[in-house]
Scaffold this motif. Structure first.
Motif, PDB file in Angstrom:
ATOM      1  N   ILE A 101       0.850  -1.204   0.000  1.00 56.86           N
ATOM      2  CA  ILE A 101       0.000   0.000   0.000  1.00 56.86           C
ATOM      3  C   ILE A 101       0.876   1.241   0.000  1.00 56.86           C
ATOM      4  O   ILE A 101       0.587   2.222  -0.701  1.00 56.86           O
ATOM      5  N   GLN A 102       1.950   1.205   0.775  1.00 54.75           N
ATOM      6  CA  GLN A 102       2.876   2.338   0.806  1.00 54.75           C
ATOM      7  C   GLN A 102       3.442   2.612  -0.584  1.00 54.75           C
ATOM      8  O   GLN A 102       3.548   3.763  -1.008  1.00 54.75           O
ATOM      9  N   ARG A 103       3.770   1.546  -1.296  1.00 51.30           N
ATOM     10  CA  ARG A 103       4.293   1.699  -2.660  1.00 51.30           C
ATOM     11  C   ARG A 103       3.248   2.327  -3.572  1.00 51.30           C
ATOM     12  O   ARG A 103       3.544   3.227  -4.367  1.00 51.30           O
ATOM     13  N   ARG A 104       2.012   1.868  -3.456  1.00 49.57           N
ATOM     14  CA  ARG A 104       0.943   2.387  -4.313  1.00 49.57           C
ATOM     15  C   ARG A 104       0.638   3.857  -4.031  1.00 49.57           C
ATOM     16  O   ARG A 104       0.212   4.596  -4.913  1.00 49.57           O
ATOM     17  N   LEU A 105       0.844   4.266  -2.775  1.00 54.21           N
ATOM     18  CA  LEU A 105       0.555   5.654  -2.405  1.00 54.21           C
ATOM     19  C   LEU A 105       1.692   6.613  -2.763  1.00 54.21           C
ATOM     20  O   LEU A 105       1.519   7.832  -2.651  1.00 54.21           O
ATOM     21  N   GLN A 106       2.827   6.081  -3.162  1.00 54.99           N
ATOM     22  CA  GLN A 106       3.955   6.944  -3.504  1.00 54.99           C
ATOM     23  C   GLN A 106       3.629   7.804  -4.731  1.00 54.99           C
ATOM     24  O   GLN A 106       3.069   7.323  -5.718  1.00 54.99           O
ATOM     25  N   LEU A 107       3.982   9.067  -4.652  1.00 56.66           N
ATOM     26  CA  LEU A 107       3.701  10.026  -5.719  1.00 56.66           C
ATOM     27  C   LEU A 107       4.909  10.221  -6.623  1.00 56.66           C
ATOM     28  O   LEU A 107       6.052  10.096  -6.179  1.00 56.66           O
ATOM     29  N   ASP A 108       4.636  10.548  -7.877  1.00 61.76           N
ATOM     30  CA  ASP A 108       5.659  11.165  -8.719  1.00 61.76           C
ATOM     31  C   ASP A 108       5.660  12.633  -8.299  1.00 61.76           C
ATOM     32  O   ASP A 108       4.779  13.409  -8.688  1.00 61.76           O
ATOM     33  N   GLU A 109       6.629  12.997  -7.470  1.00 62.48           N
ATOM     34  CA  GLU A 109       6.576  14.287  -6.786  1.00 62.48           C
ATOM     35  C   GLU A 109       6.580  15.472  -7.744  1.00 62.48           C
ATOM     36  O   GLU A 109       5.759  16.397  -7.632  1.00 62.48           O
ATOM     37  N   ALA A 110       7.495  15.456  -8.710  1.00 59.58           N
ATOM     38  CA  ALA A 110       7.597  16.583  -9.640  1.00 59.58           C
ATOM     39  C   ALA A 110       6.320  16.724 -10.460  1.00 59.58           C
ATOM     40  O   ALA A 110       5.822  17.839 -10.678  1.00 59.58           O
ATOM     41  N   LEU A 111       5.780  15.597 -10.913  1.00 55.48           N
ATOM     42  CA  LEU A 111       4.544  15.639 -11.700  1.00 55.48           C
ATOM     43  C   LEU A 111       3.371  16.131 -10.860  1.00 55.48           C
ATOM     44  O   LEU A 111       2.565  16.949 -11.313  1.00 55.48           O
ATOM     45  N   THR A 112       3.277  15.653  -9.619  1.00 54.67           N
ATOM     46  CA  THR A 112       2.176  16.068  -8.746  1.00 54.67           C
ATOM     47  C   THR A 112       2.232  17.566  -8.467  1.00 54.67           C
ATOM     48  O   THR A 112       1.200  18.251  -8.498  1.00 54.67           O
ATOM     49  N   VAL A 113       3.416  18.086  -8.189  1.00 51.47           N
ATOM     50  CA  VAL A 113       3.562  19.528  -7.963  1.00 51.47           C
ATOM     51  C   VAL A 113       3.161  20.304  -9.218  1.00 51.47           C
ATOM     52  O   VAL A 113       2.474  21.332  -9.133  1.00 51.47           O
ATOM     53  N   ALA A 114       3.564  19.817 -10.382  1.00 47.94           N
ATOM     54  CA  ALA A 114       3.208  20.493 -11.634  1.00 47.94           C
ATOM     55  C   ALA A 114       1.696  20.517 -11.833  1.00 47.94           C
ATOM     56  O   ALA A 114       1.115  21.544 -12.220  1.00 47.94           O
ATOM     57  N   VAL A 115       1.036  19.400 -11.547  1.00 47.09           N
ATOM     58  CA  VAL A 115      -0.421  19.329 -11.694  1.00 47.09           C
ATOM     59  C   VAL A 115      -1.113  20.273 -10.712  1.00 47.09           C
ATOM     60  O   VAL A 115      -2.035  21.023 -11.076  1.00 47.09           O
ATOM     61  N   LEU A 116      -0.675  20.259  -9.460  1.00 45.66           N
ATOM     62  CA  LEU A 116      -1.349  21.066  -8.439  1.00 45.66           C
ATOM     63  C   LEU A 116      -1.097  22.561  -8.611  1.00 45.66           C
ATOM     64  O   LEU A 116      -1.991  23.382  -8.363  1.00 45.66           O
ATOM     65  N   THR A 117       0.094  22.938  -9.014  1.00 42.99           N
ATOM     66  CA  THR A 117       0.341  24.372  -9.241  1.00 42.99           C
ATOM     67  C   THR A 117      -0.442  24.860 -10.459  1.00 42.99           C
ATOM     68  O   THR A 117      -0.981  25.974 -10.438  1.00 42.99           O
ATOM     69  N   ALA A 118      -0.538  24.032 -11.493  1.00 46.54           N
ATOM     70  CA  ALA A 118      -1.352  24.409 -12.656  1.00 46.54           C
ATOM     71  C   ALA A 118      -2.822  24.509 -12.252  1.00 46.54           C
ATOM     72  O   ALA A 118      -3.543  25.421 -12.689  1.00 46.54           O
ATOM     73  N   PHE A 119      -3.262  23.579 -11.412  1.00 50.13           N
ATOM     74  CA  PHE A 119      -4.650  23.608 -10.917  1.00 50.13           C
ATOM     75  C   PHE A 119      -4.945  24.914 -10.189  1.00 50.13           C
ATOM     76  O   PHE A 119      -5.961  25.575 -10.454  1.00 50.13           O
ATOM     77  N   ILE A 120      -4.067  25.307  -9.267  1.00 52.62           N
ATOM     78  CA  ILE A 120      -4.282  26.553  -8.525  1.00 52.62           C
ATOM     79  C   ILE A 120      -4.326  27.737  -9.478  1.00 52.62           C
ATOM     80  O   ILE A 120      -5.259  28.553  -9.440  1.00 52.62           O
ATOM     81  N   ARG A 121      -3.344  27.852 -10.329  1.00 52.67           N
ATOM     82  CA  ARG A 121      -3.251  28.991 -11.246  1.00 52.67           C
ATOM     83  C   ARG A 121      -4.473  29.074 -12.164  1.00 52.67           C
ATOM     84  O   ARG A 121      -5.105  30.128 -12.301  1.00 52.67           O
ATOM     85  N   GLU A 122      -4.844  27.964 -12.760  1.00 56.72           N
ATOM     86  CA  GLU A 122      -5.935  27.972 -13.727  1.00 56.72           C
ATOM     87  C   GLU A 122      -7.295  28.189 -13.064  1.00 56.72           C
ATOM     88  O   GLU A 122      -8.125  28.956 -13.563  1.00 56.72           O
ATOM     89  N   GLU A 123      -7.532  27.528 -11.926  1.00 52.53           N
ATOM     90  CA  GLU A 123      -8.828  27.662 -11.263  1.00 52.53           C
ATOM     91  C   GLU A 123      -9.017  29.048 -10.650  1.00 52.53           C
ATOM     92  O   GLU A 123     -10.121  29.592 -10.654  1.00 52.53           O
ATOM     93  N   VAL A 124      -7.952  29.618 -10.113  1.00 54.36           N
ATOM     94  CA  VAL A 124      -8.044  30.978  -9.570  1.00 54.36           C
ATOM     95  C   VAL A 124      -8.383  31.969 -10.680  1.00 54.36           C
ATOM     96  O   VAL A 124      -9.278  32.809 -10.539  1.00 54.36           O
TER      97      VAL A 124
END
Length: 283
Positions: free
Chosen positions: A5-28
């Protein structure tokens, strides 16, 4: 935590940050705003939101608000200030002791009993969110939420308090994923290592109040929600059935906190039922 489960929950950190920062910028911007405001408690969730928002919009377009109460741990304010200084964020300190205590001074007398810690904590959470939405109106800034997926599923938060926001960038991250991403973006070590706490009363910690660790909750919730396993299947795999049923009941019982108010249907087109558009409709 179970290694698989720990392995499955591991994130691609750089990709996740890119997605979330784009989400904030675009939705705002789609909502017609250029700035954001959020509560900064000194905890890991709001710290991660601060780092993501600063990456997405630039620190100058982010207002961090620290709202201590009399019983708040002074270390919480210190940790929040460390985030402000690290990112160069505009910030405000708005103590909430006055309005919260004034309310309960009158209400305790009317009801004839002192407020329970739960009532006082809920009032504090709603006072903080009321402050953020007032500053949102003043600055023309969208309010960012700081509740993670584990808290949202368990209902571990105050409706129209810390669970309220206009936009939540971390609501699909389990607590363990919040920790992973926080390390990646550079959240201070002091925040990463301290026990999670809503800081609503002295010596309060999330895990002691819940009765289990966040790692355990993530392990169970991921299998129940993301993998769609039944409680019976998890029990067959060795999980304590009593604890499992307690978590399932929490998720079910707190569904109302995750939904807009239910409107009684009378017409041919009811808001939220037949009359539904994207949040940026009309922008």
């Amino acid at each position: 935590m179970n290694p698989e489960i720990q392995r499955r929950l591991q994130l691609d950190e750089a990709l996740t940050v890119a997605v979330l920062t784009a989400f904030i910028r675009e939705e705002v911007e789609k909502a017609g705003f250029s700035k954001v405001v959020f509560g900064l408690s000194g905890g890991i969730d709001s710290a991660l939101v601060a780092y993501l928002a600063a990456r997405a919009l630039g620190a100058e377009r982010c207002l961090a608000v620290m709202m201590p109460y009399t019983t708040s741990n002074p270390k919480s304010l210190e940790d929040a200030q460390a985030v402000v200084e690290d990112l160069g964020l505009p910030s405000l300190v708005v103590p909430i002791s006055g309005p919260v205590d004034a309310y309960f001074a009158g209400m305790d007398e009317r009801l004839g009993v002192p407020a329970t810690p739960l009532r006082r904590g809920n009032r504090m959470a709603r006072e903080r969110m009321s402050t953020l939405f007032d500053l949102s109106a003043h600055h023309g800034a969208l309010v960012l939420g700081t509740s993670n997926k584990t808290e949202l599923l368990l209902g571990y938060g105050t409706q129209f308090g810390d669970l309220a926001s206009a936009l939540n960038p971390i609501g699909d991250l389990y607590k363990s994923q919040v920790r992973q991403l926080s390390r990646f973006v550079g959240v201070p070590t002091a925040i990463l290592e301290k026990p999670p706490s809503a800081d609503l009363w002295q010596d309060q910690t999330d895990e002691s109040e819940l009765g289990f660790t966040y790692d355990f909750a993530d392990e169970v919730l991921y299998q129940l929600v993301d993998l769609r396993l039944s409680p019976e299947e998890l029990a067959a795999n060795g999980y304590d059935e009593r604890v499992l049923q307690g978590i399932v009941r929490r998720v079910q019982r707190n569904q109302y906190k995750r939904k807009p108010p239910v409107i009684a249907k009378l017409s041919s087109r009811t808001i939220g039922v037949d009359f539904r558009y994207l949040r940026d409709w009309g922008q």
